[in-house]
Design an enzyme around this catalytic site. Sequence first.
Site, PDB file in Angstrom:
ATOM      1  N   ASP A 222     -11.303  53.647  17.329  1.00 54.16           N
ATOM      2  CA  ASP A 222     -11.275  54.910  18.053  1.00 54.16           C
ATOM      3  C   ASP A 222     -12.264  55.918  17.469  1.00 54.16           C
ATOM      4  O   ASP A 222     -12.742  55.788  16.339  1.00 54.16           O
ATOM      5  CB  ASP A 222      -9.875  55.518  18.000  1.00 54.16           C
ATOM      6  CG  ASP A 222      -8.905  54.830  18.931  1.00 54.16           C
ATOM      7  OD1 ASP A 222      -9.248  53.764  19.468  1.00 54.16           O
ATOM      8  OD2 ASP A 222      -7.783  55.349  19.101  1.00 54.16           O
ATOM      9  N   HIS A 366     -10.485  53.177  12.960  1.00 51.97           N
ATOM     10  CA  HIS A 366     -11.360  54.252  13.403  1.00 51.97           C
ATOM     11  C   HIS A 366     -12.781  54.007  12.911  1.00 51.97           C
ATOM     12  O   HIS A 366     -12.978  53.492  11.813  1.00 51.97           O
ATOM     13  CB  HIS A 366     -10.829  55.605  12.924  1.00 51.97           C
ATOM     14  CG  HIS A 366      -9.565  56.003  13.612  1.00 51.97           C
ATOM     15  ND1 HIS A 366      -8.340  55.434  13.284  1.00 51.97           N
ATOM     16  CD2 HIS A 366      -9.330  56.861  14.646  1.00 51.97           C
ATOM     17  CE1 HIS A 366      -7.409  55.943  14.090  1.00 51.97           C
ATOM     18  NE2 HIS A 366      -7.972  56.799  14.906  1.00 51.97           N
TER      19      HIS A 366
END
Length: 411
Positions: A222, A366
């Site tokens: 993400d 991430h």
Amino acid sequence: MMSGSRCSAVQGQAFAPAPKRRRRPLGFLTAGLLAAVVQAPLADQARAADQPHLATVTTLRKETDSQPAKMLQFGVYRTEADAWVAWKAVVRRQPDMVADLVPRVALQRPESPDSGFVLRAAPLPDLDPSFVCRRIVGGGGSCLVMDAVPDQPPATPAAGSEDNDHNGVVTYSPDQSREMQEIERQAARLSRIAAIVPGNEARVDIGALKASRWNLCSLTFDDGPHPAVTPRILDILRSEGVRATFFPIGNVAVRHPRIIQRIVQEGHEVGNHSLTHPNMRTLNTEAQRAQIAETNRILAQSGADPVLFRPPAGRWNSDTLNAVEQEKMSPALWNVDTRDWFTRDAGKIMAQLEATGTIGSVVLMHTTYNATAEALPRAIGLLRTRGCRFVTLSEWITSLNSLATPRIAQR
């Protein structure tokens, strides 16, 4: 249902939506995969010998006006690894009693690195901590109900260049943290497809999974893209021969089109993580659709064609589902959270994955933290030793749907 798309206890800015694009449907079906499929591999892997001392399991509960949150505590460990080994032993001995707990390891005293480690675990908020504690005690364990200790905020990362809005780094609030943990807890109770695709119901028989030798996992990243960390992650994925799914933020991706182009060219999937990373629940359907549509437009300029939307911090509502459906896309969450966004520490990322990663994992990481890149080769190696074959998230979803059994609607 969304239309398919590709893809014992003692208390001690609004944008016009982009034109709709034609997409090859994933063909989502209906009903529910048994939660045991998620839990069984973890129990099979917990082969560590029983420890002479018990784990420390902390159970958080929502606060009310009259009762603060509580936790369950069972012991202290010399190292973080010892705590995780002990948790695996607890899962092996009492899987039914800890099925609603998600473990978290922390220092006993954050100000003292040598104070030892406790193992904490949060159940669904509607569970009574005292009841959970009594269940564990009745199964031969021991625990103590105490006032909950809140999670400490993440330490400032060593690499200051990470914390720059232009690099797509997001600082998650305590409220976001709690909701992200809740997604992982819910994933242990929902069917695999329903846990990943909100609004989707599917039934996949355990026997069908075993007969097909289904062994898929998906790495998802993400935020960002980050100008330094994301290329490093891409280098690792290329070296390891792994294809993953990236969910960039639109107003960050617009500044780094070459990174998006590289993601596409190297065979990875590009999803949509909104334009500005807002709390989608605070927006109406049209505003949510604008967040999604404008990001699709930005990503399309770099050759990407997103079919999956991941709501920031996992926050969605019925308006989100409507907006996603209007854009001919599907929502997508995760079932294993490495908590790299919180710890920003490669060792802790690996400890989290050691405890929760197995076949069927959709791993949340991430693309903005150096610690994530540092842990990534080991994470890939660990999941491979547990039988994982890596695919993009759309491929993961499509594969499970191909094994799903349609259910006749009851009227």
